[in-house]
Design a protein around this motif. Structure first.
Motif, PDB file in Angstrom:
ATOM      1  N   ASP A   1       0.832  -1.205   0.000  1.00  0.00           N
ATOM      2  CA  ASP A   1       0.000   0.000   0.000  1.00  0.00           C
ATOM      3  C   ASP A   1       0.868   1.257   0.000  1.00  0.00           C
ATOM      4  O   ASP A   1       0.551   2.256  -0.659  1.00  0.00           O
ATOM      5  CB  ASP A   1      -0.924   0.013   1.220  1.00  0.00           C
ATOM      6  N   THR A   2       1.963   1.212   0.756  1.00  0.00           N
ATOM      7  CA  THR A   2       2.894   2.343   0.782  1.00  0.00           C
ATOM      8  C   THR A   2       3.505   2.558  -0.602  1.00  0.00           C
ATOM      9  O   THR A   2       3.606   3.688  -1.086  1.00  0.00           O
ATOM     10  CB  THR A   2       4.012   2.099   1.816  1.00  0.00           C
ATOM     11  N   ALA A   3       3.900   1.474  -1.247  1.00  0.00           N
ATOM     12  CA  ALA A   3       4.479   1.573  -2.586  1.00  0.00           C
ATOM     13  C   ALA A   3       3.477   2.162  -3.572  1.00  0.00           C
ATOM     14  O   ALA A   3       3.836   2.987  -4.425  1.00  0.00           O
ATOM     15  CB  ALA A   3       4.934   0.195  -3.052  1.00  0.00           C
ATOM     16  N   LYS A   4       2.232   1.738  -3.472  1.00  0.00           N
ATOM     17  CA  LYS A   4       1.197   2.274  -4.360  1.00  0.00           C
ATOM     18  C   LYS A   4       1.011   3.764  -4.132  1.00  0.00           C
ATOM     19  O   LYS A   4       0.871   4.547  -5.091  1.00  0.00           O
ATOM     20  CB  LYS A   4      -0.120   1.528  -4.109  1.00  0.00           C
ATOM     21  N   LYS A   5       1.049   4.192  -2.882  1.00  0.00           N
ATOM     22  CA  LYS A   5       0.905   5.612  -2.546  1.00  0.00           C
ATOM     23  C   LYS A   5       1.998   6.449  -3.199  1.00  0.00           C
ATOM     24  O   LYS A   5       1.760   7.584  -3.632  1.00  0.00           O
ATOM     25  CB  LYS A   5       0.956   5.770  -1.019  1.00  0.00           C
ATOM     26  N   TYR A   6       3.203   5.901  -3.289  1.00  0.00           N
ATOM     27  CA  TYR A   6       4.342   6.638  -3.855  1.00  0.00           C
ATOM     28  C   TYR A   6       4.581   6.318  -5.341  1.00  0.00           C
ATOM     29  O   TYR A   6       5.605   6.703  -5.890  1.00  0.00           O
ATOM     30  CB  TYR A   6       5.602   6.325  -3.055  1.00  0.00           C
ATOM     31  N   ASN A   7       3.615   5.627  -5.965  1.00  0.00           N
ATOM     32  CA  ASN A   7       3.695   5.304  -7.396  1.00  0.00           C
ATOM     33  C   ASN A   7       4.979   4.560  -7.765  1.00  0.00           C
ATOM     34  O   ASN A   7       5.634   4.861  -8.767  1.00  0.00           O
ATOM     35  CB  ASN A   7       3.584   6.584  -8.240  1.00  0.00           C
ATOM     36  N   VAL A   8       5.334   3.588  -6.933  1.00  0.00           N
ATOM     37  CA  VAL A   8       6.537   2.796  -7.193  1.00  0.00           C
ATOM     38  C   VAL A   8       6.287   1.854  -8.363  1.00  0.00           C
ATOM     39  O   VAL A   8       5.250   1.193  -8.454  1.00  0.00           O
ATOM     40  CB  VAL A   8       6.926   1.990  -5.938  1.00  0.00           C
ATOM     41  N   LEU A   9       7.241   1.804  -9.281  1.00  0.00           N
ATOM     42  CA  LEU A   9       7.184   0.904 -10.421  1.00  0.00           C
ATOM     43  C   LEU A   9       7.761  -0.445  -9.988  1.00  0.00           C
ATOM     44  O   LEU A   9       8.933  -0.526  -9.624  1.00  0.00           O
ATOM     45  CB  LEU A   9       7.977   1.490 -11.585  1.00  0.00           C
ATOM     46  N   ILE A  10       6.944  -1.497 -10.020  1.00  0.00           N
ATOM     47  CA  ILE A  10       7.338  -2.796  -9.468  1.00  0.00           C
ATOM     48  C   ILE A  10       7.447  -3.842 -10.569  1.00  0.00           C
ATOM     49  O   ILE A  10       6.512  -4.031 -11.358  1.00  0.00           O
ATOM     50  CB  ILE A  10       6.326  -3.264  -8.402  1.00  0.00           C
ATOM     51  N   PHE A  11       8.607  -4.520 -10.603  1.00  0.00           N
ATOM     52  CA  PHE A  11       8.803  -5.655 -11.502  1.00  0.00           C
ATOM     53  C   PHE A  11       9.045  -6.894 -10.651  1.00  0.00           C
ATOM     54  O   PHE A  11      10.096  -7.035 -10.021  1.00  0.00           O
ATOM     55  CB  PHE A  11       9.987  -5.410 -12.436  1.00  0.00           C
ATOM     56  N   ASP A  12       8.074  -7.775 -10.633  1.00  0.00           N
ATOM     57  CA  ASP A  12       8.178  -9.016  -9.879  1.00  0.00           C
ATOM     58  C   ASP A  12       9.283  -9.902 -10.456  1.00  0.00           C
ATOM     59  O   ASP A  12       9.552  -9.881 -11.658  1.00  0.00           O
ATOM     60  CB  ASP A  12       6.829  -9.738  -9.943  1.00  0.00           C
ATOM     61  N   GLU A  13       9.913 -10.683  -9.596  1.00  0.00           N
ATOM     62  CA  GLU A  13      10.972 -11.597 -10.042  1.00  0.00           C
ATOM     63  C   GLU A  13      10.483 -12.516 -11.147  1.00  0.00           C
ATOM     64  O   GLU A  13      11.190 -12.776 -12.131  1.00  0.00           O
ATOM     65  CB  GLU A  13      11.470 -12.417  -8.843  1.00  0.00           C
ATOM     66  N   GLU A  14       9.257 -13.001 -11.028  1.00  0.00           N
ATOM     67  CA  GLU A  14       8.724 -13.916 -12.032  1.00  0.00           C
ATOM     68  C   GLU A  14       8.527 -13.206 -13.371  1.00  0.00           C
ATOM     69  O   GLU A  14       8.733 -13.793 -14.437  1.00  0.00           O
ATOM     70  CB  GLU A  14       7.396 -14.502 -11.546  1.00  0.00           C
ATOM     71  N   GLU A  15       8.156 -11.940 -13.315  1.00  0.00           N
ATOM     72  CA  GLU A  15       8.004 -11.140 -14.528  1.00  0.00           C
ATOM     73  C   GLU A  15       9.339 -11.009 -15.260  1.00  0.00           C
ATOM     74  O   GLU A  15       9.410 -11.108 -16.484  1.00  0.00           O
ATOM     75  CB  GLU A  15       7.467  -9.754 -14.145  1.00  0.00           C
ATOM     76  N   VAL A  16      10.409 -10.792 -14.505  1.00  0.00           N
ATOM     77  CA  VAL A  16      11.746 -10.705 -15.100  1.00  0.00           C
ATOM     78  C   VAL A  16      12.137 -12.051 -15.685  1.00  0.00           C
ATOM     79  O   VAL A  16      12.713 -12.134 -16.776  1.00  0.00           O
ATOM     80  CB  VAL A  16      12.784 -10.264 -14.054  1.00  0.00           C
ATOM     81  N   ASP A  17      11.816 -13.125 -14.970  1.00  0.00           N
ATOM     82  CA  ASP A  17      12.203 -14.462 -15.405  1.00  0.00           C
ATOM     83  C   ASP A  17      11.517 -14.839 -16.714  1.00  0.00           C
ATOM     84  O   ASP A  17      12.110 -15.489 -17.576  1.00  0.00           O
ATOM     85  CB  ASP A  17      11.858 -15.478 -14.318  1.00  0.00           C
ATOM     86  N   ILE A  18      10.270 -14.419 -16.882  1.00  0.00           N
ATOM     87  CA  ILE A  18       9.512 -14.760 -18.091  1.00  0.00           C
ATOM     88  C   ILE A  18      10.048 -13.999 -19.300  1.00  0.00           C
ATOM     89  O   ILE A  18      10.257 -14.570 -20.365  1.00  0.00           O
ATOM     90  CB  ILE A  18       8.008 -14.466 -17.891  1.00  0.00           C
ATOM     91  N   ASP A  19      10.307 -12.702 -19.147  1.00  0.00           N
ATOM     92  CA  ASP A  19      10.744 -11.901 -20.299  1.00  0.00           C
ATOM     93  C   ASP A  19      11.472 -10.643 -19.835  1.00  0.00           C
ATOM     94  O   ASP A  19      10.848  -9.621 -19.591  1.00  0.00           O
ATOM     95  CB  ASP A  19       9.550 -11.531 -21.183  1.00  0.00           C
ATOM     96  N   GLU A  20      12.792 -10.743 -19.710  1.00  0.00           N
ATOM     97  CA  GLU A  20      13.548  -9.568 -19.266  1.00  0.00           C
ATOM     98  C   GLU A  20      13.554  -8.456 -20.312  1.00  0.00           C
ATOM     99  O   GLU A  20      13.738  -7.288 -19.992  1.00  0.00           O
ATOM    100  CB  GLU A  20      14.985  -9.952 -18.902  1.00  0.00           C
ATOM    101  N   THR A  21      13.303  -8.814 -21.590  1.00  0.00           N
ATOM    102  CA  THR A  21      13.280  -7.803 -22.653  1.00  0.00           C
ATOM    103  C   THR A  21      12.168  -6.791 -22.410  1.00  0.00           C
ATOM    104  O   THR A  21      12.370  -5.580 -22.577  1.00  0.00           O
ATOM    105  CB  THR A  21      13.083  -8.469 -24.029  1.00  0.00           C
ATOM    106  N   GLU A  22      11.007  -7.270 -22.023  1.00  0.00           N
ATOM    107  CA  GLU A  22       9.893  -6.360 -21.730  1.00  0.00           C
ATOM    108  C   GLU A  22      10.209  -5.485 -20.517  1.00  0.00           C
ATOM    109  O   GLU A  22       9.857  -4.313 -20.477  1.00  0.00           O
ATOM    110  CB  GLU A  22       8.604  -7.159 -21.488  1.00  0.00           C
TER     111      GLU A  22
END
Length: 302
Positions: free
Chosen positions: A187-208
């Motif tokens: 919730d704190t991250a959402k409040k500060y508009n933090v851009l989040i890349f989950d580890e699994e997201e990186v694992d699937i396609d680091e190009t994106e």
């Protein structure tokens, strides 16, 4: 300098040199190109955050992992040594001054930690030199490190401290793990508009992920990259304060960092939470050293 750097000796000829043979002491009056190491040898923030102590020796462990690697031609290398105080607030202040001095000299600073409270010190040093620029932080980490700090800073509070004090900063995290972050932190991250890349997201396609990070970088003037070594899988980085199961693949992280440096906006990088007490065959320190060496090869072309 011999106390911090010593390694394998093959000879004094240019073709035989290793890093330990070419590192020079940093002097604040220096004007040069190249890179400069600075140690953040404290884990006071880790202790306050109830983590496993031992990271205070991480800076020297990373140096040891680097010292016998081959010299990189046309890359001046300096070392600003370690800090005089291990008390968190004093350490961050001293470290920030050193980062500012390195930037003023024209060198590229590489911080060696130490707890991840190094991030607040790096930010303060960067902001002292880049007074008006928009700073984009890219944190390779399993944890957001946006905890409250009403009772003082810890290794888990740096990014909230930064965002609370400076509206001209943006924050992105790569390698985030859901099991390491509570709903309040999200919730704190959402409040500060933090851009989040989950580890699994990186694992699937680091190009994106790279494409998204480059769009993010287009919205800022300069970039500060920070690594908490617990972002990596515990098999490859066991020597950290909070090991991560199924963490980030190091080769994917290396490829992402290479692309980030191609933007020519990265002004500082650091590596935190190397904990020799729990390391296995210096695996974690060697991983940090390998990532740093790859960055140094890029800086050679500057």
């Amino acid at each position: 300098m011999e106390q911090l750097w010593k390694g394998r000796f093959d000879g004094d000829g240019a073709a035989d040199l290793r890093l330990w043979q070419v590192v020079k002491d940093f002097d604040p009056s220096l004007k040069s190109s190249g890179i400069c190491f600075v140690g953040y040898n404290t884990d006071d923030g880790v202790r306050r955050n109830l983590g496993r102590p031992g990271a205070k020796d991480g800076s020297n462990a990373i140096r040891a992992a680097l010292q016998s690697l081959p010299n990189i031609e046309n890359l001046p290398i300096y070392d600003y040594k370690n800090l005089s105080s291990e008390i968190l607030e004093e350490a961050q202040k001293e470290y920030a001054e050193k980062i500012g001095n390195i930037l003023h000299s024209g060198l590229f600073p590489i911080g060696l930690g130490g707890g991840h409270d190094i991030a607040y010190g790096s930010y303060l040093g960067i902001r002292s030199f880049y007074k008006n620029e928009t700073i984009g932080i890219i944190n390779f980490d399993a944890h957001l490190d946006m905890r409250p700090y009403e009772h003082g800073g810890t290794s888990g509070t740096s990014f909230k401290q930064i965002l609370d004090s400076d509206a001209n900063v943006k924050y992105a995290i790569v390698g985030f793990k859901k099991q390491g972050n509570t709903k309040r932190l999200l919730d704190t991250a959402k409040k500060y508009n933090v851009l989040i890349f989950d580890e699994e997201e990186v694992d699937i396609d680091e190009t994106e992920v790279i494409l998204s990070l480059k769009k993010y970088i287009n919205t800022v003037d300069i970039v500060y990259i920070t690594f908490c070594m617990d972002v990596f899988d515990a098999a490859q980085a066991p020597g950290v304060s909070a090991p991560t199961v199924m963490g980030l693949n190091p080769k994917k992280a290396k490829r992402i960092v290479r692309e980030l440096f191609k933007t020519d906006k990265v002004v500082c990088i650091d590596f935190a939470e190397v904990n020799p007490v729990y390391d296995v065959d210096n695996r974690t320190a060697k991983l940090a050293g390998a990532l740093i060496y790859d960055i140094m090869l890029h800086r050679r072309h500057k």
